[in-house]
Write a protein that holds these residues in place. Structure first.
Motif, PDB file in Angstrom:
ATOM      1  N   THR A 140       0.832  -1.205   0.000  1.00 56.69           N
ATOM      2  CA  THR A 140       0.000   0.000   0.000  1.00 56.69           C
ATOM      3  C   THR A 140       0.867   1.255   0.000  1.00 56.69           C
ATOM      4  O   THR A 140       0.608   2.215  -0.740  1.00 56.69           O
ATOM      5  CB  THR A 140      -0.921   0.008   1.235  1.00 56.69           C
ATOM      6  N   LEU A 141       1.922   1.260   0.834  1.00 56.78           N
ATOM      7  CA  LEU A 141       2.848   2.396   0.860  1.00 56.78           C
ATOM      8  C   LEU A 141       3.503   2.596  -0.504  1.00 56.78           C
ATOM      9  O   LEU A 141       3.676   3.727  -0.965  1.00 56.78           O
ATOM     10  CB  LEU A 141       3.929   2.169   1.920  1.00 56.78           C
ATOM     11  N   LEU A 142       3.865   1.493  -1.128  1.00 53.55           N
ATOM     12  CA  LEU A 142       4.495   1.568  -2.445  1.00 53.55           C
ATOM     13  C   LEU A 142       3.554   2.213  -3.454  1.00 53.55           C
ATOM     14  O   LEU A 142       3.969   3.086  -4.234  1.00 53.55           O
ATOM     15  CB  LEU A 142       4.894   0.166  -2.906  1.00 53.55           C
ATOM     16  N   GLU A 143       2.295   1.810  -3.445  1.00 53.29           N
ATOM     17  CA  GLU A 143       1.333   2.385  -4.385  1.00 53.29           C
ATOM     18  C   GLU A 143       1.130   3.870  -4.114  1.00 53.29           C
ATOM     19  O   GLU A 143       0.989   4.671  -5.044  1.00 53.29           O
ATOM     20  CB  GLU A 143       0.001   1.631  -4.296  1.00 53.29           C
ATOM     21  N   GLU A 144       1.111   4.259  -2.835  1.00 48.94           N
ATOM     22  CA  GLU A 144       0.964   5.678  -2.499  1.00 48.94           C
ATOM     23  C   GLU A 144       2.161   6.474  -3.008  1.00 48.94           C
ATOM     24  O   GLU A 144       2.011   7.593  -3.521  1.00 48.94           O
ATOM     25  CB  GLU A 144       0.827   5.845  -0.984  1.00 48.94           C
ATOM     26  N   ALA A 145       3.356   5.909  -2.855  1.00 51.64           N
ATOM     27  CA  ALA A 145       4.559   6.596  -3.322  1.00 51.64           C
ATOM     28  C   ALA A 145       4.551   6.727  -4.841  1.00 51.64           C
ATOM     29  O   ALA A 145       4.925   7.768  -5.391  1.00 51.64           O
ATOM     30  CB  ALA A 145       5.800   5.843  -2.854  1.00 51.64           C
ATOM     31  N   ARG A 146       4.124   5.669  -5.518  1.00 53.51           N
ATOM     32  CA  ARG A 146       4.060   5.722  -6.979  1.00 53.51           C
ATOM     33  C   ARG A 146       3.067   6.772  -7.463  1.00 53.51           C
ATOM     34  O   ARG A 146       3.231   7.352  -8.539  1.00 53.51           O
ATOM     35  CB  ARG A 146       3.656   4.355  -7.534  1.00 53.51           C
ATOM     36  N   ALA A 147       2.052   7.023  -6.659  1.00 52.70           N
ATOM     37  CA  ALA A 147       1.022   7.982  -7.056  1.00 52.70           C
ATOM     38  C   ALA A 147       1.396   9.416  -6.698  1.00 52.70           C
ATOM     39  O   ALA A 147       0.668  10.352  -7.038  1.00 52.70           O
ATOM     40  CB  ALA A 147      -0.308   7.620  -6.392  1.00 52.70           C
ATOM     41  N   THR A 148       2.527   9.588  -6.009  1.00 55.06           N
ATOM     42  CA  THR A 148       2.941  10.917  -5.558  1.00 55.06           C
ATOM     43  C   THR A 148       4.025  11.468  -6.464  1.00 55.06           C
ATOM     44  O   THR A 148       5.092  10.863  -6.608  1.00 55.06           O
ATOM     45  CB  THR A 148       3.466  10.861  -4.104  1.00 55.06           C
ATOM     46  N   SER A 149       3.748  12.615  -7.073  1.00 53.09           N
ATOM     47  CA  SER A 149       4.740  13.249  -7.938  1.00 53.09           C
ATOM     48  C   SER A 149       5.984  13.593  -7.134  1.00 53.09           C
ATOM     49  O   SER A 149       5.904  14.171  -6.056  1.00 53.09           O
ATOM     50  CB  SER A 149       4.153  14.527  -8.552  1.00 53.09           C
ATOM     51  N   GLY A 150       7.136  13.225  -7.656  1.00 54.27           N
ATOM     52  CA  GLY A 150       8.386  13.477  -6.951  1.00 54.27           C
ATOM     53  C   GLY A 150       8.888  12.274  -6.188  1.00 54.27           C
ATOM     54  O   GLY A 150      10.055  12.204  -5.833  1.00 54.27           O
TER      55      GLY A 150
END
Length: 265
Positions: A120-130
């Motif tokens: 879940t953390l990985l998906e959130e990071a992938r969805a965050t620009s930068g």
């Protein structure tokens, strides 16, 4: 037969490389004569991890010992892992560069470290620009995944860097190495390096610019009474330590430059 030797551990004790192998439980039935025979017949491979973590004296000691082993046992296999430093790794015949993690490997790492929460953390990071490009770098992906449960995910590259430095500084021996080289001001030095790269509209700083940035930070800290300008280490030593402690990457070749992990910052 391959034997893995963490050079950072080896450098803290007086034993030779072969003697350090015999200290391990798995090799207790063997003697140095056994290892020498394996080395002579080409059946022994020394996997030396962390050349970049050795100080100057330890590098000289390791190099001298390896030269002797190579002379006496030409068939001995030697594999050395390192980050790119101003001091080259000896005997580098074949160089293998580790590539960033692809999506499948990112997910495997996330699952191994944090299970479903990690994915879940990985998906959130992938969805965050930068942040999405940072998760391809193992060290920064690890920093994100090791955030305490319930902690907010950093929303900027600088936030990930701050989290990484904080986690890194909690490791006692690395904290000491960083403190000695930066006099306790690694965050300021890293922040100014990142700012210098941003001003240059580049992800990598040329060698002379990186040294100038470190020296400018040291002068500012000296003017503020935080350090003594006379005791500040040379910029190249500071940069090499930041590389050795996995905070910077040094590109090799004709145009030497420094960047934050695979030029992600």
């Amino acid at each position: 037969m391959a034997s893995f030797i963490p050079l950072d551990d080896w450098s803290s004790q007086p034993r030779s490389l072969l003697e350090s192998i015999l200290e391990r439980q798995a090799f207790r039935p063997y003697s140095q004569d056994h290892l020498r025979l394996l080395a002579h017949t080409g059946e022994l491979i020394l996997v030396l991890d962390g050349w970049n973590q050795l100080d100057g004296a330890s590098r000289r000691r390791a190099r001298n010992e390896l030269e002797g082993l190579r002379r006496d046992y030409p068939k001995l296999g030697i594999v050395i892992s390192s980050r790119s430093l101003s001091v080259a790794v000896p005997f580098a015949a074949t160089v293998v560069v580790i590539e960033p993690l692809d999506h499948i490997k990112q997910r495997r790492v996330a699952s191994a470290l944090r299970g479903a929460d990690g994915e879940t953390l990985l998906e959130e990071a992938r969805a965050t620009s930068g942040l999405r490009e940072l998760v391809s770098v193992p060290l920064f992906l690890n920093a994100i995944l090791r955030l305490s449960p319930g902690s907010r995910l950093p929303t900027t590259k600088e936030g990930v860097l701050a989290a990484f430095v904080e986690q890194h500084s909690q490791i006692a021996n690395r904290n000491e190495a960083l403190r000695n080289a930066t006099l306790g001001h690694e965050k300021e030095i890293l922040a100014d390096l990142a700012l210098a790269a941003t001003r240059a509209a580049n992800t990598s700083l040329p060698d002379h610019n990186a040294r100038a940035s470190v020296q400018a930070t040291q002068r500012r800290l000296a003017d503020e009474g935080q350090i003594s300008a006379y005791s500040a280490p040379q910029p190249l030593m500071v940069l090499d330590t930041l590389i050795a402690e996995h905070l910077l990457v040094r590109s090799s070749g004709e145009s030497v430059g420094y960047s934050f992990q695979h030029q992600q910052f």
